[in-house]
Enzyme design. Structure first.
Site: not given
Ligand code: NDP
Ligand code: 2IT
Length: 450
Positions: A89, A113, A125, A164-165, A239, A382
């Site tokens: 994730k 994290k 990622k 997203g990022d 964001n 998420s």
């Protein structure tokens, strides 16, 4: 040579030129000494050597046709770093600076994290060295479709769930979801950060920024203080920054700065957040346009930043919320913040402070919330989106926000208690790194040498 030096030296041979990745590894390993000394199981099980090596790295070509009919080629990445705790994730970043080392550092951070959230999610990622700036909507769509033409074969609701990022928001998630559905014929939760119309979760958009501010509140609460009346420097204008500023206002604090890739904006009386949303959420204009409405605000171009630092951290404030990108806060910046009376830093961006800056904050003893703890609210929410998708439910904003708050509180308690356990009260870097690492490492040991 210490085991940290040995590990970095080995990585330099096996994974050359990945500076940000070495930095992230060094920061985590530097914290682990007390844990490794207390129990030799991690060394016996070669956990360090295993954990710095991704389970899988995918790199691919993204050919697409621009509006002029010319063929463009970008480089795409998905790194499936660690699945000990659950499906991979982590977000997708579209930015020209993206390379293998950047994606790898982000994936590495994501492991710990995600572990800190207490939820069942592994670390991953991805992204591309694509610059969305100046691209038409049709170009963005074609790029996202081409990206998904390769990515679709690697992801799935129980295997790998991107989000997203930087440069990837609801629009890009929509185009990628559409292409996945067309390629596979399946309507399933393979991405988070989806639109509220078709499977997204309320409060996901706000979650990272809100979570970073909740984390700050928990750090202050420990000292019998709160954010009310505090003047806050925020960097970024995307964001995370926007919703950090929104929550700061809601809690009675005043954000007085923000920034983008063109420069820094400082507004002494407080940033007009409605205007920032108008400038950034649809059109993605430069922040300098803010001056048309507020000529008294100050805009500093990147070219005019101080040597070895950033203009934004040179203003006096009670607290700082770096929410733009990695290494945007240097040692000189940290010293300027401390000299000007800053007592709290809560990181919305991933690894925004250099390791030297982190050392300066720890030495000064201020409240410092490292990114892997302070910005975990996004990925946690998420996972709440995944839970809603899997159970075909839709929760209210308040319900999701309450869970987010509770998760941020649990992360704070876990980092803080772990720091105390190892005799380093208040050191949330050590606490977060050990708490996150221990959960992943113990799961890896229980699952055998795989
Ligand atoms: P956005 O794309 O929405 O916004 C990024 C902001 O940072 C923009 O204002 C952008 O400027 C600025 N920025 C990006 N790169 C640079 C750079 N190299 N130099 C200066 N400014 C830059 O991204 P997010 O807000 O989602 O992400 C911000 C940070 O938060 C990243 O570190 C990300 O990894 C992290 N993060 C994001 C999460 C999420 O849920 N979105 C979750 C956890 C962490 P411009 O407007 O000019 O492009
Ligand atoms: O860095 C991050 O935690 C994110 N970009 C969010 C990842 C996610 O899966 O929501």
């Amino acid at each position: 040579m210490t085991y940290i030096q040995q590990t970095i030296s080995d990585l330099k041979h096996t994974s050359p030129a990945q500076t940000e990745f070495y930095q992230a590894v060094e920061e985590v390993l530097n914290s682990l000494g007390p844990l490794l000394e207390s129990n030799d199981i991690y060394q016996k099980q070669a956990i360090i050597q295993r954990i710095v090596e991704p389970e899988r790295q995918i790199m691919f070509r993204i050919p697409w046709v621009d509006d002029n009919g010319d063929i463009q080629v970008n480089k795409g990445y998905r790194i499936e770093f660690n699945s000990a705790l659950g499906p991979y994730k982590g977000g997708l970043r579209f930015h020209p600076s993206v390379n293998a080392g950047i994606i790898k550092f982000l994936g590495f951070e994501q492991i710990f994290k995600n572990a800190l959230t207490g939820l069942s999610i592994g670390g991953g990622k991805g992204g591309a060295n694509f610059n969305p700036k100046g691209r038409s909507d049709a170009e963005i769509m074609r790029f996202c479709q081409s990206f998904m033409n390769e990515l679709y074969r690697h992801i799935g609701p129980t295997t790998d769930v991107p989000a997203g990022d930087i440069g990837v928001g609801a629009r890009e998630i929509g185009y990628m979801f559409g292409q996945y559905k067309r390629l596979t014929g399946r309507y399933e939760g393979i991405l988070t950060g989806k639109s509220l119309l078709w499977g997204g979760s309320l409060a996901r958009k706000e979650a990272t920024g809100y979570g970073t501010v909740y984390f700050a509140e928990y750090m202050l609460d420990e000292l019998g203080d709160d954010l009310k009346g505090k003047r806050c420097l925020v960097s970024g204008a995307g964001n995370v920054a926007i919703y950090a500023m929104e929550k700061l206002y809601q809690l009675g604090a005043t954000p007085i700065s923000c920034s983008d890739s063109s420069g820094t904006l400082y507004h002494h009386t407080g940033i007009d957040l409605k205007l920032i949303k108008r400038l950034k959420e649809g059109r993605r204009s430069d922040l300098v346009e803010y001056l048309t409405s507020y000529p008294e605000a100050i805009h500093t171009q990147v070219a005019d930043y101080p040597e070895n630092g950033h203009a934004i951290w040179r203003y006096a404030a009670d607290a700082a919320f770096p929410c733009a990108t990695q290494n945007e806060l240097t040692l000189d910046d940290a010293q300027a913040l401390l000299t000007n009376g800053c007592k709290l830093v809560s990181e919305g961006a991933n690894m925004p402070s250099t390791n030297q800056a982190v050392e300066a904050f720890l030495e000064a003893g201020i409240s410092y919330g490292p990114s892997k703890a302070a910005n975990a609210g996004g990925v946690a929410t998420s996972q709440l989106e995944m839970a809603q998708n899997a159970s075909m439910q839709k929760w209210t904003f308040i319900h999701v926000d309450q869970q987010l708050k509770q998760i941020m509180k649990n992360i704070f308690i876990s980092a803080s208690d772990t720091a105390k356990e190892f005799g380093q009260d208040g050191n949330l870097v050590l606490g977060a790194n050990i708490a996150g690492f221990r959960r992943v490492a113990d799961a890896m040991i229980e699952q055998g040498v795989v």
